[in-house]
Motif scaffolding. Structure first.
Motif, PDB file in Angstrom:
ATOM      1  N   GLY A 138       0.848  -1.184   0.000  1.00 57.81           N
ATOM      2  CA  GLY A 138       0.000   0.000   0.000  1.00 57.81           C
ATOM      3  C   GLY A 138       0.881   1.230   0.000  1.00 57.81           C
ATOM      4  O   GLY A 138       2.021   1.198  -0.448  1.00 57.81           O
ATOM      5  N   GLY A 139       0.382   2.306   0.517  1.00 64.34           N
ATOM      6  CA  GLY A 139       1.226   3.479   0.614  1.00 64.34           C
ATOM      7  C   GLY A 139       0.445   4.762   0.531  1.00 64.34           C
ATOM      8  O   GLY A 139      -0.733   4.778   0.144  1.00 64.34           O
ATOM      9  N   VAL A 140       1.141   5.830   0.903  1.00 71.06           N
ATOM     10  CA  VAL A 140       0.541   7.159   0.851  1.00 71.06           C
ATOM     11  C   VAL A 140       1.485   8.078   0.104  1.00 71.06           C
ATOM     12  O   VAL A 140       2.704   8.006   0.261  1.00 71.06           O
ATOM     13  CB  VAL A 140       0.323   7.722   2.273  1.00 71.06           C
ATOM     14  N   ARG A 152       1.193   7.808  12.224  1.00 69.02           N
ATOM     15  CA  ARG A 152       1.785   6.626  12.825  1.00 69.02           C
ATOM     16  C   ARG A 152       1.535   6.611  14.338  1.00 69.02           C
ATOM     17  O   ARG A 152       1.182   5.572  14.900  1.00 69.02           O
ATOM     18  CB  ARG A 152       3.287   6.617  12.530  1.00 69.02           C
ATOM     19  N   VAL A 156      -0.494   3.715  16.395  1.00 65.42           N
ATOM     20  CA  VAL A 156       0.054   2.922  17.497  1.00 65.42           C
ATOM     21  C   VAL A 156      -0.828   3.056  18.733  1.00 65.42           C
ATOM     22  O   VAL A 156      -1.145   2.064  19.408  1.00 65.42           O
ATOM     23  CB  VAL A 156       1.503   3.352  17.814  1.00 65.42           C
TER      24      VAL A 156
ATOM     25  N   GLY B  78       6.125   1.814  22.823  1.00 61.91           N
ATOM     26  CA  GLY B  78       5.263   2.626  21.971  1.00 61.91           C
ATOM     27  C   GLY B  78       6.078   3.548  21.077  1.00 61.91           C
ATOM     28  O   GLY B  78       5.858   3.624  19.859  1.00 61.91           O
ATOM     29  N   MET B  81       7.753   1.615  18.332  1.00 61.01           N
ATOM     30  CA  MET B  81       6.834   1.241  17.261  1.00 61.01           C
ATOM     31  C   MET B  81       6.556   2.435  16.351  1.00 61.01           C
ATOM     32  O   MET B  81       6.477   2.302  15.138  1.00 61.01           O
ATOM     33  CB  MET B  81       5.508   0.721  17.850  1.00 61.01           C
ATOM     34  N   VAL B  82       6.417   3.619  16.968  1.00 58.31           N
ATOM     35  CA  VAL B  82       6.161   4.811  16.161  1.00 58.31           C
ATOM     36  C   VAL B  82       7.368   5.095  15.267  1.00 58.31           C
ATOM     37  O   VAL B  82       7.230   5.345  14.070  1.00 58.31           O
ATOM     38  CB  VAL B  82       5.856   6.026  17.050  1.00 58.31           C
ATOM     39  N   GLY B  85       7.662   2.432  12.529  1.00 57.06           N
ATOM     40  CA  GLY B  85       6.598   2.648  11.548  1.00 57.06           C
ATOM     41  C   GLY B  85       6.889   3.835  10.655  1.00 57.06           C
ATOM     42  O   GLY B  85       6.630   3.807   9.455  1.00 57.06           O
ATOM     43  N   LEU B  86       7.449   4.883  11.264  1.00 55.42           N
ATOM     44  CA  LEU B  86       7.773   6.083  10.501  1.00 55.42           C
ATOM     45  C   LEU B  86       8.851   5.798   9.467  1.00 55.42           C
ATOM     46  O   LEU B  86       8.781   6.244   8.323  1.00 55.42           O
ATOM     47  CB  LEU B  86       8.230   7.185  11.453  1.00 55.42           C
ATOM     48  N   PHE B  89       7.411   3.710   6.663  1.00 55.44           N
ATOM     49  CA  PHE B  89       6.142   4.215   6.139  1.00 55.44           C
ATOM     50  C   PHE B  89       6.104   4.014   4.627  1.00 55.44           C
ATOM     51  O   PHE B  89       6.947   4.541   3.906  1.00 55.44           O
ATOM     52  CB  PHE B  89       5.989   5.700   6.471  1.00 55.44           C
ATOM     53  N   PRO B  90       5.127   3.267   4.151  1.00 54.48           N
ATOM     54  CA  PRO B  90       5.112   2.981   2.708  1.00 54.48           C
ATOM     55  C   PRO B  90       4.690   4.225   1.916  1.00 54.48           C
ATOM     56  O   PRO B  90       3.676   4.851   2.227  1.00 54.48           O
ATOM     57  CB  PRO B  90       4.068   1.866   2.573  1.00 54.48           C
ATOM     58  N   THR B  91       5.491   4.556   0.918  1.00 53.76           N
ATOM     59  CA  THR B  91       5.128   5.678   0.050  1.00 53.76           C
ATOM     60  C   THR B  91       4.950   5.179  -1.381  1.00 53.76           C
ATOM     61  O   THR B  91       5.404   4.086  -1.730  1.00 53.76           O
ATOM     62  CB  THR B  91       6.209   6.770   0.046  1.00 53.76           C
ATOM     63  N   CYS B  92       4.301   5.982  -2.184  1.00 55.96           N
ATOM     64  CA  CYS B  92       4.013   5.531  -3.543  1.00 55.96           C
ATOM     65  C   CYS B  92       4.075   6.701  -4.520  1.00 55.96           C
ATOM     66  O   CYS B  92       3.044   7.089  -5.089  1.00 55.96           O
ATOM     67  CB  CYS B  92       2.641   4.869  -3.592  1.00 55.96           C
TER      68      CYS B  92
END
Lengths: 246, 120
Positions: A138-140, A152, A156, B78, B81-82, B85-86, B89-92
């Motif tokens: 996916g993605g943004v 994010r 969480v 926590g 995880m942040v 995740g950052l 972070f999936p980008t497109c």
């Protein structure tokens, strides 16, 4: 075993796609074109719930009806801006499909993912298929670092507090079995994106099977809509509300 | 030797009680509000902590600090995880380009078929 090469639209099922609009005169036309392009062998209808757009969105929808047929595109407008949840409820009244898809009109949700939603549902018989932006496929696009951080962090926090069972809580690109949507929506009272969260959390609590498909999200309005302090407060209030009432 | 035996017992009892409580929770989870589930978990953990206090295997001063260690590690987890995740972070960026192609294609088709594509 389902033949993977079979056309993804099972001709027995009909899909109602509800799109709430407000000032989307160009985007709605593009979305309708793309839906027809990507769902060629599928029985579907598009229900446009317009909240009295001053920019003439409804006129464009009428032109689209001339082009594609009034049985494929339903215009069910309302007098003024009344909110997303009520827009879905309003559109649901006119939906004649077995399944209901909800999506945004601003092209952040691309209709090319509709076949994957349908396929996932047929494979797993899920009650809800939700699009997730936060997985590998996916993605943004269009978010700066601060926005990604907020997203994010919010995710969480929500995962820790609510154990929702889905990776993207605030997403609004979803496919529901019609009866499931009717059931869940009747018990939701929040507004805005907390409403989307409430829907998926309530559905999860009720034991409905929820599957996810990766989607990409191109945010072209990010510059104009800021995520301010009041949005964050609303979100936290929504989380606490969901924690206590679901 | 005795010390090890007793530690075993406390660990076993604590885990056993938590397991029982967890199965109870999942059994009634349909009717229970989520907050009740979380509180039950906290109660189970507190019971375990009190058992540890009473058994006095670990020096009491350390046991008193356990909740603080727990909260701090939860906070660190926590934040971790942040951060992870950052970073992941999936980008497109490709999608934005593809979208522009789609928009052009749509506008061409629509304007050729009688639909107004001005974005006034």
């Amino acid at each position: 075993m389902a033949d993977e090469k079979e056309n993804i639209g099972d001709k027995k099922y009909k899909y109602s796609i509800i799109i709430p609009t407000y000032n989307e005169r160009l985007n709605i036309a593009i979305i309708v074109y793309l839906i027809f392009k990507h769902l060629r062998d599928v029985d579907f209808e598009i229900i446009v719930v317009d909240d009295g757009s001053p920019d003439g969105t409804q006129d464009i929808v009428k032109q689209l009806q001339q082009l594609y047929g009034e049985d494929r595109i339903l215009l069910r407008a309302r007098a003024k801006k009344l909110g997303l949840g009520t827009a879905y409820i309003h559109g649901l009244k006119y939906a004649t499909g077995d399944f209901v898809v909800i999506m945004d009109a601003d092209l952040s949700h691309h209709p090319k993912y509709l076949p994957s939603f349908i396929k996932k549902q047929l494979e797993t018989d899920a009650s809800i298929v939700t699009g997730t932006r936060y997985v590998k496929d996916g993605g943004v696009h269009g978010w700066n670092l601060m926005r990604k951080l907020t997203s994010r962090g919010a995710n969480v926090l929500a995962q820790t507090l609510l154990w929702p069972g889905v990776s993207d809580l605030t997403g609004s690109f979803r496919l529901y079995k019609k009866l499931v949507l009717e059931d869940v929506i009747s018990s939701c009272v929040s507004k805005g994106y907390v409403f989307q969260m409430e829907m998926i959390v309530r559905a999860s609590r009720k034991g409905y099977q929820i599957e996810e498909v990766p989607i990409t999200f191109v945010d072209r309005v990010f510059g104009t809509s800021k995520l301010g302090g009041s949005e964050i407060v609303e979100y936290l209030k929504g989380l606490v509300y969901l924690l206590l009432t679901t | 030797m005795e010390l090890w035996k007793r530690f075993d017992l406390v660990m076993f009892t604590g885990t056993y009680n938590t397991a029982i409580l967890k199965s109870y929770i999942s059994f009634v989870s349909r009717t229970m509000k989520h907050v009740v589930k979380i509180l039950s978990l906290l109660v189970a953990v507190s019971a375990f902590w009190i058992a540890l206090l009473q058994a006095a295997i670990i020096p009491r001063s350390h046991t008193w600090l356990l909740p603080i260690y727990f909260v701090v590690s939860l906070g660190c987890y926590g934040l971790l995880m942040v951060g992870i995740g950052l970073m992941q972070f999936p980008t497109c960026p490709r999608e934005a380009v593809l979208l522009q192609h789609d928009i052009t294609e749509a506008k061409d088709f629509l304007s050729a078929n009688g639909v107004d594509v001005r974005s006034d």
